[in-house]
Design a protein around this motif. Structure first.
Motif, PDB file in Angstrom:
ATOM      1  N   MET A 102      -2.801  -1.017   0.525  1.00 57.30           N
ATOM      2  CA  MET A 102      -2.957  -1.499   1.899  1.00 57.30           C
ATOM      3  C   MET A 102      -4.375  -2.026   2.122  1.00 57.30           C
ATOM      4  N   ALA A 103      -5.362  -1.324   1.571  1.00 56.17           N
ATOM      5  CA  ALA A 103      -6.757  -1.763   1.730  1.00 56.17           C
ATOM      6  C   ALA A 103      -6.979  -3.112   1.056  1.00 56.17           C
ATOM      7  N   ILE A 104      -6.401  -3.302  -0.108  1.00 55.83           N
ATOM      8  CA  ILE A 104      -6.545  -4.579  -0.815  1.00 55.83           C
ATOM      9  C   ILE A 104      -5.896  -5.705  -0.021  1.00 55.83           C
ATOM     10  N   ASP A 105      -4.683  -5.458   0.474  1.00 56.14           N
ATOM     11  CA  ASP A 105      -3.950  -6.510   1.186  1.00 56.14           C
ATOM     12  C   ASP A 105      -4.494  -6.784   2.580  1.00 56.14           C
ATOM     13  N   LEU A 106      -4.924  -5.737   3.282  1.00 57.37           N
ATOM     14  CA  LEU A 106      -5.309  -5.897   4.689  1.00 57.37           C
ATOM     15  C   LEU A 106      -6.812  -6.030   4.905  1.00 57.37           C
ATOM     16  N   GLY A 107      -7.602  -5.617   3.934  1.00 59.37           N
ATOM     17  CA  GLY A 107      -9.051  -5.751   4.036  1.00 59.37           C
ATOM     18  C   GLY A 107      -9.612  -5.096   5.284  1.00 59.37           C
ATOM     19  N   GLU A 108     -10.417  -5.857   6.024  1.00 55.80           N
ATOM     20  CA  GLU A 108     -11.088  -5.347   7.224  1.00 55.80           C
ATOM     21  C   GLU A 108     -10.114  -4.972   8.336  1.00 55.80           C
ATOM     22  N   GLU A 109      -8.898  -5.472   8.275  1.00 51.22           N
ATOM     23  CA  GLU A 109      -7.918  -5.206   9.329  1.00 51.22           C
ATOM     24  C   GLU A 109      -7.151  -3.908   9.111  1.00 51.22           C
ATOM     25  N   LEU A 110      -7.468  -3.173   8.047  1.00 51.36           N
ATOM     26  CA  LEU A 110      -6.786  -1.915   7.767  1.00 51.36           C
ATOM     27  C   LEU A 110      -7.018  -0.927   8.910  1.00 51.36           C
ATOM     28  N   ILE A 118       1.219   2.912  10.127  1.00 55.55           N
ATOM     29  CA  ILE A 118       2.670   2.755  10.308  1.00 55.55           C
ATOM     30  C   ILE A 118       2.961   1.396  10.926  1.00 55.55           C
ATOM     31  N   ASP A 119       2.188   1.015  11.917  1.00 56.25           N
ATOM     32  CA  ASP A 119       2.368  -0.280  12.579  1.00 56.25           C
ATOM     33  C   ASP A 119       2.071  -1.447  11.633  1.00 56.25           C
ATOM     34  N   GLN A 120       1.275  -1.193  10.601  1.00 53.97           N
ATOM     35  CA  GLN A 120       0.966  -2.234   9.607  1.00 53.97           C
ATOM     36  C   GLN A 120       1.947  -2.192   8.431  1.00 53.97           C
ATOM     37  N   ASP A 121       3.127  -1.654   8.684  1.00 50.48           N
ATOM     38  CA  ASP A 121       4.229  -1.623   7.707  1.00 50.48           C
ATOM     39  C   ASP A 121       3.946  -0.735   6.504  1.00 50.48           C
ATOM     40  N   LEU A 122       3.409   0.440   6.759  1.00 53.12           N
ATOM     41  CA  LEU A 122       3.158   1.416   5.705  1.00 53.12           C
ATOM     42  C   LEU A 122       4.369   1.601   4.805  1.00 53.12           C
TER      43      LEU A 122
END
Length: 145
Positions: A102-110, A118-122
């Motif tokens: 998730m950190a790799i894909d979302l970066g600063e938006e994590l 959960i809202d970020q599709d965990l």
């Protein structure tokens, strides 16, 4: 070792791969699935196709300066874990790998909260075999930890 024996099933390799299931050989570049189906049907032989994907590795195992290569290796590895081809049997490892993905894909938006994850599709980042082990709220807490 690892190849087909004349008139018999494929040889089972010794060593660290000995417990892996033996699967059919890949089709040659000039073979086509439809042709193989017809051939095996005419021969009355049972057959199956197994999808195998090539993983491209560099000649050496050192770190790479090539961002595209690093991304390709990451995507292939993450997919292998996600689908269960590379099983992860430890709950803490699953949580850590999910958090890292998730950190790799979302970066600063994590997100920095369980509900935010959960809202970020965990659920989409969890390996399929682990999704039902805990409810999504528990996974949010575990991945955040």
């Amino acid at each position: 070792p690892g190849g087909a024996t004349a008139g018999g099933p494929p040889a089972v390799p010794a060593g660290p791969c000995a417990d892996l299931p033996v699967t059919p050989r890949p089709l040659r570049n000039e073979d086509h699935m439809g042709d193989v189906c017809v051939q095996k049907s005419r021969q009355g032989k049972a057959y199956k196709f197994v999808f195998k994907r090539k993983i491209y590795l560099r000649a050496n195992d050192g770190p790479s300066d090539d961002d595209m290569f690093n991304r390709l290796v990451y995507v292939q590895g993450a997919d292998e874990i996600f689908t269960g081809n590379i099983p992860v049997t430890d709950e803490q490892q699953v949580s850590l790998l999910t958090a890292q993905s998730m950190a790799i894909d979302l970066g600063e938006e994590l997100a920095d909260s369980a509900q935010g994850l959960i809202d970020q599709d965990l659920i989409d980042y969890l390996p399929m075999s682990w999704r039902l082990t805990f409810d999504i709220d528990a996974w949010g807490t575990k991945v955040l930890a």
